[in-house]
Design an enzyme around this catalytic site. Structure first.
Site, PDB file in Angstrom:
ATOM      1  N   MET A 106     -31.587 -14.696  53.520  1.00 13.64           N
ATOM      2  CA  MET A 106     -30.010 -14.158  53.703  1.00 13.64           C
ATOM      3  C   MET A 106     -29.475 -13.914  52.284  1.00 13.64           C
ATOM      4  SD  MET A 106     -29.044 -17.737  55.972  1.00 13.64           S
ATOM      5  CE  MET A 106     -30.086 -18.685  54.894  1.00 13.64           C
ATOM      6  N   ILE A 156     -33.622 -23.557  53.023  1.00  7.94           N
ATOM      7  CA  ILE A 156     -33.999 -23.614  51.769  1.00  7.94           C
ATOM      8  C   ILE A 156     -33.174 -23.162  50.904  1.00  7.94           C
ATOM      9  CG2 ILE A 156     -36.018 -22.601  50.188  1.00  7.94           C
ATOM     10  CD1 ILE A 156     -37.738 -22.099  52.571  1.00  7.94           C
ATOM     11  N   GLY A 166     -26.183 -18.592  49.790  1.00 10.12           N
ATOM     12  CA  GLY A 166     -27.491 -17.904  50.014  1.00 10.12           C
ATOM     13  C   GLY A 166     -28.673 -18.745  50.595  1.00 10.12           C
ATOM     14  N   SER A 167     -29.650 -18.037  50.579  1.00  5.87           N
ATOM     15  CA  SER A 167     -30.914 -18.415  50.543  1.00  5.87           C
ATOM     16  C   SER A 167     -31.953 -18.059  51.645  1.00  5.87           C
ATOM     17  CB  SER A 167     -31.051 -19.694  49.971  1.00  5.87           C
ATOM     18  OG  SER A 167     -31.320 -20.845  50.990  1.00  5.87           O
ATOM     19  N   ARG A 168     -32.504 -19.075  52.243  1.00  5.08           N
ATOM     20  CA  ARG A 168     -33.814 -18.990  53.390  1.00  5.08           C
ATOM     21  C   ARG A 168     -33.659 -19.659  54.428  1.00  5.08           C
ATOM     22  NH1 ARG A 168     -39.679 -18.237  51.165  1.00  5.08           N
ATOM     23  NH2 ARG A 168     -40.616 -18.917  52.889  1.00  5.08           N
TER      24      ARG A 168
END
Length: 205
Positions: free
Chosen positions: A85, A141, A171-173
């Protein structure tokens, strides 16, 4: 538009950060900057409605597929689909399949860039889901700038496909470890594919 829970405190912090520049920018400019930052924070935490399809596993996140691979998990070959993301994506995450929450586990770790290999050791939250036709796991994550993972669910809760399970601030995943028996031939996306949480079918199950 609906906003993810807890976003208000980040917006307040952004407003105060803008107002703190009053001596350098002047009062009007500082107020404008504070409002601009607060608006950006609220936009980041937007939570639009989604309409899931009738079948298949759906994406847990808006973003771009960064990982499709088969790995061993508890003695079984399992397929992992990871979605990165960026700052412009919606960061509310959704359940890929219906099921019952078995466990929600927080794992401490680093804050490396979420699209890098080193992100495998980042701070994360595992959401383990039980289903009669095969359990699965969603992992949220943290990234280099994402310092807060906010799960919405708890053990024992029943979810439908596309239900909200949490969000990651800044943010992130999000990864899905698909049920045992699902192979890469069943996966409907490839690396680089754009996804929408709760709507894009990522596997034919």
């Amino acid at each position: 538009m609906r906003i993810a829970p807890g976003a208000g405190r980040y917006a307040v912090a952004a407003t105060l950060a803008g107002l703190a520049t009053a001596r350098r920018l002047g009062r009007r400019a500082a107020v404008a900057l504070g409002l601009l930052l607060a608006g950006a924070v609220l936009a980041f935490h937007r939570d639009p409605e989604r309409t899931p399809p009738d079948s298949g596993a759906v994406a847990p996140a808006d973003g771009v597929v960064s990982v499709v691979r088969t790995e061993e998990h508890d003695g079984d070959a399992r397929v992992r689909v990871g979605i990165y993301m960026n700052a412009a994506n919606v960061h509310v995450n959704r359940a890929p399949l219906a099921g019952r929450v078995e466990a929600v586990e927080h794992i401490a770790g680093g804050h490396r860039l979420a699209f890098s290999k080193e992100s495998e050791h980042n701070e994360r939250v595992h959401v383990d889901m039980a289903r009669e036709t095969g359990d699965y796991r969603v992992t949220l994550i943290a990234g280099a700038f994402a310092r807060r993972i906010h799960p919405y669910v708890e053990a024992g809760q029943e979810l439908e496909r596309g239900d909200r399970i949490g969000h990651i601030s800044f943010g992130s995943r999000a990864d899905v470890l698909l049920p045992a028996g699902v192979t890469e031939a069943d996966v409907l996306v490839e690396e680089g594919k754009a996804t929408r949480a709760g709507e894009t079918r990522i596997a034919d199950i």
